[in-house]
Structure formats: C-alpha cells, structure tokens
Design a protein around this motif. Structure first.
Motif, PDB file in Angstrom:
ATOM      1  N   GLY A  30      11.769  -5.272  -0.709  1.00  0.00           N
ATOM      2  CA  GLY A  30      11.153  -4.030  -0.274  1.00  0.00           C
ATOM      3  C   GLY A  30      10.858  -3.017  -1.354  1.00  0.00           C
ATOM      4  O   GLY A  30      10.432  -1.912  -1.053  1.00  0.00           O
ATOM      5  N   ASN A  31      11.059  -3.347  -2.598  1.00  0.00           N
ATOM      6  CA  ASN A  31      10.820  -2.378  -3.656  1.00  0.00           C
ATOM      7  C   ASN A  31       9.545  -2.685  -4.457  1.00  0.00           C
ATOM      8  O   ASN A  31       9.483  -2.440  -5.657  1.00  0.00           O
ATOM      9  CB  ASN A  31      12.027  -2.283  -4.596  1.00  0.00           C
ATOM     10  CG  ASN A  31      12.389  -3.634  -5.199  1.00  0.00           C
ATOM     11  OD1 ASN A  31      11.769  -4.641  -4.903  1.00  0.00           O
ATOM     12  ND2 ASN A  31      13.398  -3.637  -6.045  1.00  0.00           N
ATOM     13  N   ILE A  32       8.527  -3.199  -3.779  1.00  0.00           N
ATOM     14  CA  ILE A  32       7.255  -3.486  -4.438  1.00  0.00           C
ATOM     15  C   ILE A  32       6.176  -2.601  -3.832  1.00  0.00           C
ATOM     16  O   ILE A  32       6.263  -2.230  -2.652  1.00  0.00           O
ATOM     17  CB  ILE A  32       6.874  -4.982  -4.304  1.00  0.00           C
ATOM     18  CG1 ILE A  32       6.862  -5.425  -2.845  1.00  0.00           C
ATOM     19  CG2 ILE A  32       7.793  -5.866  -5.104  1.00  0.00           C
ATOM     20  CD1 ILE A  32       6.394  -6.843  -2.629  1.00  0.00           C
ATOM     21  N   PRO A  33       5.173  -2.271  -4.622  1.00  0.00           N
ATOM     22  CA  PRO A  33       4.085  -1.440  -4.103  1.00  0.00           C
ATOM     23  C   PRO A  33       3.359  -2.138  -2.949  1.00  0.00           C
ATOM     24  O   PRO A  33       3.295  -3.366  -2.876  1.00  0.00           O
ATOM     25  CB  PRO A  33       3.150  -1.264  -5.307  1.00  0.00           C
ATOM     26  CG  PRO A  33       3.985  -1.569  -6.504  1.00  0.00           C
ATOM     27  CD  PRO A  33       5.020  -2.549  -6.048  1.00  0.00           C
ATOM     28  N   LEU A  34       2.802  -1.336  -2.065  1.00  0.00           N
ATOM     29  CA  LEU A  34       2.144  -1.853  -0.866  1.00  0.00           C
ATOM     30  C   LEU A  34       1.014  -2.823  -1.205  1.00  0.00           C
ATOM     31  O   LEU A  34       0.893  -3.882  -0.575  1.00  0.00           O
ATOM     32  CB  LEU A  34       1.613  -0.700  -0.014  1.00  0.00           C
ATOM     33  CG  LEU A  34       0.936  -1.093   1.299  1.00  0.00           C
ATOM     34  CD1 LEU A  34       1.905  -1.862   2.190  1.00  0.00           C
ATOM     35  CD2 LEU A  34       0.416   0.140   2.013  1.00  0.00           C
ATOM     36  N   ASP A  35       0.188  -2.488  -2.182  1.00  0.00           N
ATOM     37  CA  ASP A  35      -0.917  -3.381  -2.562  1.00  0.00           C
ATOM     38  C   ASP A  35      -0.402  -4.745  -3.011  1.00  0.00           C
ATOM     39  O   ASP A  35      -0.969  -5.781  -2.660  1.00  0.00           O
ATOM     40  CB  ASP A  35      -1.763  -2.752  -3.684  1.00  0.00           C
ATOM     41  CG  ASP A  35      -2.599  -1.580  -3.201  1.00  0.00           C
ATOM     42  OD1 ASP A  35      -2.801  -1.460  -1.970  1.00  0.00           O
ATOM     43  OD2 ASP A  35      -3.053  -0.790  -4.055  1.00  0.00           O
ATOM     44  N   ASP A  36       0.681  -4.745  -3.774  1.00  0.00           N
ATOM     45  CA  ASP A  36       1.275  -6.004  -4.223  1.00  0.00           C
ATOM     46  C   ASP A  36       1.842  -6.782  -3.033  1.00  0.00           C
ATOM     47  O   ASP A  36       1.720  -8.010  -2.951  1.00  0.00           O
ATOM     48  CB  ASP A  36       2.372  -5.761  -5.254  1.00  0.00           C
ATOM     49  CG  ASP A  36       1.829  -5.222  -6.573  1.00  0.00           C
ATOM     50  OD1 ASP A  36       0.598  -5.323  -6.807  1.00  0.00           O
ATOM     51  OD2 ASP A  36       2.633  -4.698  -7.364  1.00  0.00           O
ATOM     52  N   ALA A  37       2.465  -6.063  -2.108  1.00  0.00           N
ATOM     53  CA  ALA A  37       3.040  -6.712  -0.927  1.00  0.00           C
ATOM     54  C   ALA A  37       1.952  -7.370  -0.091  1.00  0.00           C
ATOM     55  O   ALA A  37       2.125  -8.496   0.405  1.00  0.00           O
ATOM     56  CB  ALA A  37       3.817  -5.694  -0.094  1.00  0.00           C
TER      57      ALA A  37
END
Length: 80
Positions: A21-28
């Motif tokens: 859960g500690n990744i940017p939304l675009d990367d997710a």
C-alpha cells in the motif's frame, strides 16, 4: 515469452507490492493492469493443460481389439 512459473512469480510479486500500500496510485494502476493480463494468460494456460490431462486420462487403452460401445449396458445384462 516467460514460462508459466516465471509469470506466476511475477503476479505474486505484483500482488505483494500492492498489498504493502505504499506505492503511488498511478503505479498501482499499472501494476494492477499487468497483473490482470498475467492472470488471464495463466488461466488460459491452465485451461489448455487441463484439457490435455483430461484427454490423456480418458484415452482408451490400445489393446488392438475393436472398441466396444456400451451405449445401453443395462440391456447387455438382460440378454445374457
């Protein structure tokens, strides 16, 4: 093209990273899209493998004899 095990490992890696859960939304979102593609491909491969196994398991034995088709086995017992 990577083999089944490599693609499965990549899918598991993506899932683990997304769970953190500690990744940017675009990367997710990108990881999710890749994961969906991998999952669909793996599912397709498994389906092919299941069909091959089903054919092998249900393959009649090669005895050289003519195959017998027991369409109505209950009639065979009553005629004997």
């Amino acid at each position: 093209m990577k083999n089944f095990e490599e693609r499965l490992a990549r899918l598991e890696d993506l899932a683990d990273k997304m769970r953190e859960g500690n990744i940017p939304l675009d990367d997710a979102v990108s990881m999710f899209e890749e994961g969906i593609g991998l999952a669909k491909g793996l599912e397709k491969d498994l389906s092919k493998i299941e069909k091959k196994i089903e054919i092998l398991v249900n393959k009649p034995e090669e005895t050289g004899d003519e195959p017998t088709l027991e369409l109505f086995p209950e009639l065979k017992n009553s005629q004997e």
